[in-house]
Design an enzyme around this catalytic site. Structure first.
Site, PDB file in Angstrom:
ATOM      1  N   TYR A 117      28.129  32.091  -1.863  1.00 32.40           N
ATOM      2  CA  TYR A 117      28.117  30.530  -1.946  1.00 32.40           C
ATOM      3  C   TYR A 117      29.638  30.484  -1.321  1.00 32.40           C
ATOM      4  CZ  TYR A 117      29.236  26.007  -3.300  1.00 32.40           C
ATOM      5  OH  TYR A 117      29.831  24.772  -2.875  1.00 32.40           O
TER       6      TYR A 117
ATOM      7  N   ASN B 234      35.687  39.461   6.723  1.00 28.19           N
ATOM      8  CA  ASN B 234      34.386  39.919   6.198  1.00 28.19           C
ATOM      9  C   ASN B 234      34.421  39.422   4.541  1.00 28.19           C
ATOM     10  OD1 ASN B 234      32.205  41.972   6.807  1.00 28.19           O
ATOM     11  ND2 ASN B 234      32.638  42.020   4.648  1.00 28.19           N
TER      12      ASN B 234
ATOM     13  N   THR C 118       3.641 -12.810   8.493  1.00 29.21           N
ATOM     14  CA  THR C 118       4.242 -12.627   9.618  1.00 29.21           C
ATOM     15  C   THR C 118       4.856 -13.721  10.562  1.00 29.21           C
ATOM     16  OG1 THR C 118       2.011 -12.060  10.899  1.00 29.21           O
ATOM     17  CG2 THR C 118       3.311 -10.105  10.091  1.00 29.21           C
TER      18      THR C 118
ATOM     19  N   ARG D  27       0.970  -1.238   0.013  1.00 34.10           N
ATOM     20  CA  ARG D  27      -0.047  -0.044  -0.090  1.00 34.10           C
ATOM     21  C   ARG D  27       0.734   1.141   0.194  1.00 34.10           C
ATOM     22  NH1 ARG D  27      -3.743  -1.395   4.668  1.00 34.10           N
ATOM     23  NH2 ARG D  27      -4.299   0.686   4.703  1.00 34.10           N
TER      24      ARG D  27
ATOM     25  N   ALA E 176      29.316  40.960  -0.202  1.00 35.65           N
ATOM     26  CA  ALA E 176      27.824  40.356  -0.942  1.00 35.65           C
ATOM     27  C   ALA E 176      28.140  39.955  -2.207  1.00 35.65           C
ATOM     28  CB  ALA E 176      26.969  41.637  -0.903  1.00 35.65           C
TER      29      ALA E 176
HETATM   30  C1  UD1 Z   1      -0.137  -6.614  11.311  1.00 34.80           C
HETATM   31  C2  UD1 Z   1      -1.083  -7.604  12.094  1.00 34.80           C
HETATM   32  C3  UD1 Z   1      -2.279  -6.773  12.660  1.00 34.80           C
HETATM   33  C4  UD1 Z   1      -2.055  -5.773  13.550  1.00 34.80           C
HETATM   34  C5  UD1 Z   1      -0.910  -4.771  12.871  1.00 34.80           C
HETATM   35  C6  UD1 Z   1      -0.449  -3.700  13.552  1.00 34.80           C
HETATM   36  C7  UD1 Z   1      -0.605  -9.919  11.271  1.00 34.80           C
HETATM   37  C8  UD1 Z   1      -1.113 -10.868  10.648  1.00 34.80           C
HETATM   38  N1  UD1 Z   1      -1.408  -8.877  11.508  1.00 34.80           N
HETATM   39  O1  UD1 Z   1      -0.994  -6.148  10.426  1.00 34.80           O
HETATM   40  O2  UD1 Z   1      -3.186  -7.876  13.659  1.00 34.80           O
HETATM   41  O3  UD1 Z   1      -2.914  -4.987  13.879  1.00 34.80           O
HETATM   42  O4  UD1 Z   1       0.252  -5.457  12.410  1.00 34.80           O
HETATM   43  O5  UD1 Z   1       0.373  -2.709  12.765  1.00 34.80           O
HETATM   44  O6  UD1 Z   1       0.430  -9.964  11.880  1.00 34.80           O
HETATM   45  N2  UD1 Z   1       6.746  -8.651   7.456  1.00 34.80           N
HETATM   46  C9  UD1 Z   1       7.469  -9.363   7.053  1.00 34.80           C
HETATM   47  N3  UD1 Z   1       7.141 -10.573   6.141  1.00 34.80           N
HETATM   48  C10 UD1 Z   1       5.965 -10.705   5.759  1.00 34.80           C
HETATM   49  C11 UD1 Z   1       4.890 -10.183   6.058  1.00 34.80           C
HETATM   50  C12 UD1 Z   1       4.982  -9.030   6.863  1.00 34.80           C
HETATM   51  O7  UD1 Z   1       8.589  -9.406   7.507  1.00 34.80           O
HETATM   52  O8  UD1 Z   1       5.599 -11.952   5.106  1.00 34.80           O
HETATM   53  C13 UD1 Z   1       6.429  -7.628   8.004  1.00 34.80           C
HETATM   54  C14 UD1 Z   1       6.104  -6.375   7.530  1.00 34.80           C
HETATM   55  O9  UD1 Z   1       7.455  -5.487   7.014  1.00 34.80           O
HETATM   56  C15 UD1 Z   1       5.847  -5.343   8.762  1.00 34.80           C
HETATM   57  C16 UD1 Z   1       5.235  -6.320   9.664  1.00 34.80           C
HETATM   58  O10 UD1 Z   1       5.771  -7.450   9.323  1.00 34.80           O
HETATM   59  O11 UD1 Z   1       6.966  -4.673   9.205  1.00 34.80           O
HETATM   60  C17 UD1 Z   1       3.959  -6.347   9.647  1.00 34.80           C
HETATM   61  O12 UD1 Z   1       3.399  -6.779   8.526  1.00 34.80           O
HETATM   62  P1  UD1 Z   1       2.087  -5.896   7.762  1.00 34.80           P
HETATM   63  O13 UD1 Z   1       1.980  -6.362   6.379  1.00 34.80           O
HETATM   64  O14 UD1 Z   1       2.337  -4.348   7.854  1.00 34.80           O
HETATM   65  O15 UD1 Z   1       0.865  -6.012   8.765  1.00 34.80           O
HETATM   66  P2  UD1 Z   1      -0.492  -5.446   8.748  1.00 34.80           P
HETATM   67  O16 UD1 Z   1      -1.319  -5.832   7.928  1.00 34.80           O
HETATM   68  O17 UD1 Z   1      -0.093  -3.984   9.403  1.00 34.80           O
END
Ligand code: UD1
Ligand code: MG
Length: 440
Positions: free
Chosen positions: A349, A360, A82, A16, A363
């Site tokens: 500059y 000094n 995650t 996004r 200008a």
């Molecule tokens: C996540 C949580 C959500 C929470 C929110 C808070 C999950 C499934 N959801 O959603 O419950 O309310 O954060 O901000 O955990 N990342 C990886 N690898 C991946 C996917 C993500 O390293 O495969 C990292 C992203 O870089 C990011 C973090 O994990 O830093 C969270 O991922 P993101 O996709 O932002 O999850 P949210 O939709 O925000």
């Protein structure tokens, strides 16, 4: 003392953001959001592992090598969610009593909150989630509570209408008892609408196994998650508001605080006055009793006691302004030392140069530092005087007490206390302008 491993997830694509740059490397206050997180994590944990995407691994590893040489980087080849990301650090779980999983897109987490969550683990919880009540819960996972026990986290896209009405949300910070952490993470499946392994599913699994799962409430501003550019702007606004408040509390006058922007590492000493519409890029240090006048832009600069900068001044990296010097309007200084009490007041500059004390600069003076291929230095001694509208063609040296006549183009060194003219002599033709503009 229980030992603590922190796993920082930084591999998500952040679709996004619609960016070529990995989401966690977008800056807040000039510092990638990930490094805001690492600063807090480093204080709270004994070891840390950062999970990076292949596209950002080199950049992250390079920055870590400087700031946190003991930190480890793991690569998540494919972004499968995650929980999948956390498991990339599997080998590091061994020997950790506490495992904290922190998101790299949640820049304002504090070491105190991590410590609070670890406190719950020490009291017997197996999983602890940092919850929050944001003004707008859209996009966050909802915390489903039964009494004081957390039974599940439902991602918004999978939630029923009733679950969406829940205001208590997942801030993203999770703590696991090291004894059961891997078992729980390994039990997570990808049977959801995105076919991803959700870390949040660990809650329902732990609950079903009869383990204790707690939620602690954290201030919403602290766990603001950044998924799009609007949230990035919200985070910048919060960051700036907190820096302004902190500087004023420390004895800095901000005439119109909401118009002044700081970097993560800006240092301002006591009785600095900052007029409206001033921007600090990274690497600026300002000593006591300095006034920075309106519409100035400073980065990578060091400003000594009692100087005046601006209005409309630009200090670029490597500018060092000595005690009591004056830098005036429409002056740009780059990679140059300005001596104590020197004056560079108008339309000038100064680049790749050093200017002695009490000199000094008139200008419109320009140090011609670039010949199209290389940069060259201009050295100006103490108590010299450079007349207005002079071009100093580097490399060139101007001695102490020397005087350069206005309008000169200086291509040769000027000795100590010499007077240099580098311009055509004026010729007056008597009477030759008479009758100008009169009809004949
Ligand atoms: C996540 C949580 C959500 C929470 C929110 C808070 C999950 C499934 N959801 O959603 O419950 O309310 O954060 O901000 O955990 N990342 C990886 N690898 C991946 C996917 C993500 O390293 O495969 C990292 C992203 O870089 C990011 C973090 O994990 O830093 C969270 O991922 P993101 O996709 O932002 O999850 P949210 O939709 O925000
Ligand atoms: Mg997020």
């Amino acid at each position: 003392m229980r030992t603590c491993l922190a796993v920082v997830l930084a591999a998500g694509e952040g679709k996004r953001m619609k960016s070529r740059r990995p989401k966690v490397l977008h800056p807040i206050g000039g510092l990638p959001m990930l490094f805001h997180v690492l600063n807090a994590v480093d204080e709270a944990a004994d070891r840390m592992v950062v999970v990076a995407a292949p596209s950002s691994e080199a950049e992250i590893a390079g920055a870590l090598a400087k700031a946190y040489p003991d930190a480890q980087v793991c690569v998540q080849q494919e972004q499968r969610g995650t929980a999948h990301a956390a498991l990339m650090a599997r080998a590091a779980f061994a020997g950790a009593d506490d495992v904290i999983v922190v998101f790299g897109d949640t820049p304002f987490v504090t070491s105190q909150s991590i410590a609070r969550m670890r406190g719950e683990l020490a009291q017997g919880a197996s999983v602890v989630v940092g919850g929050m009540r944001p003004g707008d819960p859209a996009g966050y996972g909802r915390l489903i509570m039964e009494g004081d026990q957390l039974v599940a986290i439902r991602e918004e896209r999978d939630a029923s209408d009733a679950e969406r009405a829940i205001e208590f949300c997942n801030g993203g910070l999770m703590a696991f008892d090291g004894a059961t952490a891997l078992d729980l993470l390994d039990a997570i499946g990808d049977g959801n609408d995105q076919n991803e392994f959700y870390l949040t599913d660990a809650v329902a699994i732990a609950h079903a196994r009869g383990l204790k799962v707690n939620a602690v409430e954290i201030a919403a501003d602290e766990v603001l998650g950044i998924n799009d550019r609007a949230q990035l702007a919200d985070a910048e606004r919060l960051f700036q508001a907190s820096r302004r408040a902190a500087f004023m509390a420390d004895g800095v006058t901000l005439v119109a605080p909401e118009t002044v922007f700081f970097a993560h590492d800006t240092v301002l000493a006591r009785d600095v006055v900052v007029e409206p519409n001033v921007i600090f890029g990274p690497g600026v240090r300002v000593a006591d009793d300095v006034t920075i006048r309106a519409f100035s832009y400073l980065e990578g600069a060091s400003v000594e006691v009692g100087t005046t900068i601006g209005p409309y001044a630009r200090l670029r990296p490597g500018a060092v302004v000595g005690e009591g010097a004056h830098i005036g309007n429409f002056v740009e200084i780059k990679q140059a030392e300005i001596g104590a009490g020197a004056k560079v007041n108008h339309l000038t500059y100064i680049g790749d140069a050093s200017i002695g004390a009490k000199t000094n600069i008139g200008a419109g003076t320009i140090t011609c530092n670039y010949d199209g291929a290389a940069k060259h230095r201009t050295e100006i001694g103490e108590a010299a005087f450079i007349g207005s509208n002079s071009s100093l063609v580097a490399p060139v040296t101007i001695g102490d007490g020397a005087y350069v006549a206005s309008g000169s183009v200086i291509t040769e060194d000027v000795p100590v206390e010499a007077l240099a003219f580098g311009r055509a002599r004026q010729v007056n033709k008597p009477g030759r302008a008479a009758g100008r503009g009169k009809k004949s």
